[in-house]
Design a protein around this motif. Sequence first.
Motif: not given
Lengths: 352, 352
Positions: A166-168, A181-205
């Motif tokens: 739900n970006p504003i 400005l362009d910010v989501s009301m979630s901590s991060v977006t699914l796109g970012l989560v998927n980038q880390y998942r595909l890279a086999g990495r943990k998120l920074p937070h």
Amino acid sequence: MNAHAQFRIDVKRLLTLAGQLFLNAGADAPVAESVARVLVEGELLGHRTHGVNLVGRYLDQLQQGQALGRSSEFEVLREGGVAGLFDGHYVLGPYCVERALAFASAAARQHGVGVGTVRRSAHIGCLAAYLKPLTDQGLLALVLSSDPSAALVSAAGGCTPVLTPNPIAAGIPGREAPILLDVSMSSVTLGLVNQYRLAGRKLPHPVLVSGTGQVSDDPGVMQEDPRGAILPLGGVAFGHKGFALGLLVEALTGALAGHGRKDRPEQWGAGVTVLVLDPDHFAGIEAFIEEMAVIADAVLASRPLDPKRPVRLPGQAGLGLRRAALEEGVALAPEVHADLARRARDAGLEAL
Amino acid sequence: MNAHAQFRIDVKRLLTLAGQLFLNAGADAPVAESVARVLVEGELLGHRTHGVNLVGRYLDQLQQGQALGRSSEFEVLREGGVAGLFDGHYVLGPYCVERALAFASAAARQHGVGVGTVRRSAHIGCLAAYLKPLTDQGLLALVLSSDPSAALVSAAGGCTPVLTPNPIAAGIPGREAPILLDVSMSSVTLGLVNQYRLAGRKLPHPVLVSGTGQVSDDPGVMQEDPRGAILPLGGVAFGHKGFALGLLVEALTGALAGHGRKDRPEQWGAGVTVLVLDPDHFAGIEAFIEEMAVIADAVLASRPLDPKRPVRLPGQAGLGLRRAALEEGVALAPEVHADLARRARDAGLEAL
């Protein structure tokens, strides 16, 4: 010579090619032009996950009938003086949003404020890409969106996914440059989560929560059963704020547009609401810009947390990239360049 | 018998007394009624730092001339069909906000949307206290505010205070009850920081930054030289989001109202903007409420992080307190009760 220099492409040429590809795939001119303009603009602003890389995806959606390319499919359900209700019928999203913005900005010019809400838009790309044409006219514009077919973000204090990010997005006129400005009301977006998942990495937070209630930095929790969720903006301690704002975005999009989770849509599709204000119907654009300039100056004069990273305004970096790209051409990622080149060849169009 | 039972006061009686106190202090009836209504409503919703405790503070401001009590001082600078610009001239804030809301809700009823912006309102109390009268009419209402005389919140990546907490409040009509949200774009409010400072305690989270750039949980950094700041919502990692939204609130309040930081006001005063939407000019209130009910049900059915704390909707707890207070009377804090009793006595009014 820079290794990427071979992929620097003139912006006008890129716009033309993108437009031609959509025309060739069956979109009509208003839709093709709108989609090309918005995806290239997203690319120019540095949103490379919501830029020209989407050309191929949108073309595939057109071919598969998941998105429509004819402007006549876009339906005006209700158009008052300042309130517009539209059904996108899954026409390519940039056209839907630009139609709503055209309505709302004309209303704002005439009356001070205009609101347009679209149900069932296809994917709308980079929200920030819609704003500069409005701020250039001295208008303040907001774009909000949600997707009733998906649930990814938890409520505050919960671990069940219930909302989308739900970006504003907002464009605020400024003296030298707008604030974008362009910010989501979630901590991060699914796109970012998927980038880390595909890279086999943990998120920074630790911005996720597992379906059993463990706060986590592991993208894998989004695939478990029960499924995990992205924490709302603010995380565990302050997520009541991001969650409240996420609910507000749902209300202003799906609920206002009359199409949302109650309809159980299975196809990806956005509820989009745009709000445009003309400061000239309030205290005037001069006072508005002067006030924003004073705030911008104070922000830019802030002592930075990291002396090597001066404080910037939202959109400032993107607008810098945009200026450079307009002068020097835009540097496409190799795989994006290759995809465009292949599609151009297949369509019998002049190669990039 | 509950130790606090002696302070339970009938809500109508409290409303009457608060109104009489303001009349007695020189406010006229429209202002006195508005202030009493909003402060009591804040109290009922459980916002005890922005409830009846403010009666005494507002009365003192009236006496000292920092706030005005005559509705004739409130100035309509511009009133179009859907856009209104008002100068509060520091009239007591609840009156200013209710005037702006009356304009915006009439505009929304007639045209679908209305926006009112007020410069130089005196303190406006609890933002959530304005919303229920609007959601009861099936209207979606937002109230935003900032204060150009203060700088407390840093930019993302900075440690200089540049913005105020800049709350966004919204009332969203619902089936059984509205959603009432009221959240600041800073991690925490100054009020909370001061509570911890006065108690000699550290904050539960490191949501401050010292003037030299150290992230901190010590309220003392707000008194140091260089002065510290409250981090924007999202903290160090995600503060770019809260900061961007804080800038948006500044744009929608001070900049739109044409009075802000550029005017270097030294007196505390709010820029307030209200936005009201009537879903009946879009897809209709029925569809709106049905959609919000589906979302509310999903939220309430969320698995909780803590099994002892079921997930709730914004405003749900406050509305529960409100119902109880209307039935059983409102339980005032002893010092608030004592202050009201003293002021009633001094004014020759019937004691509580």
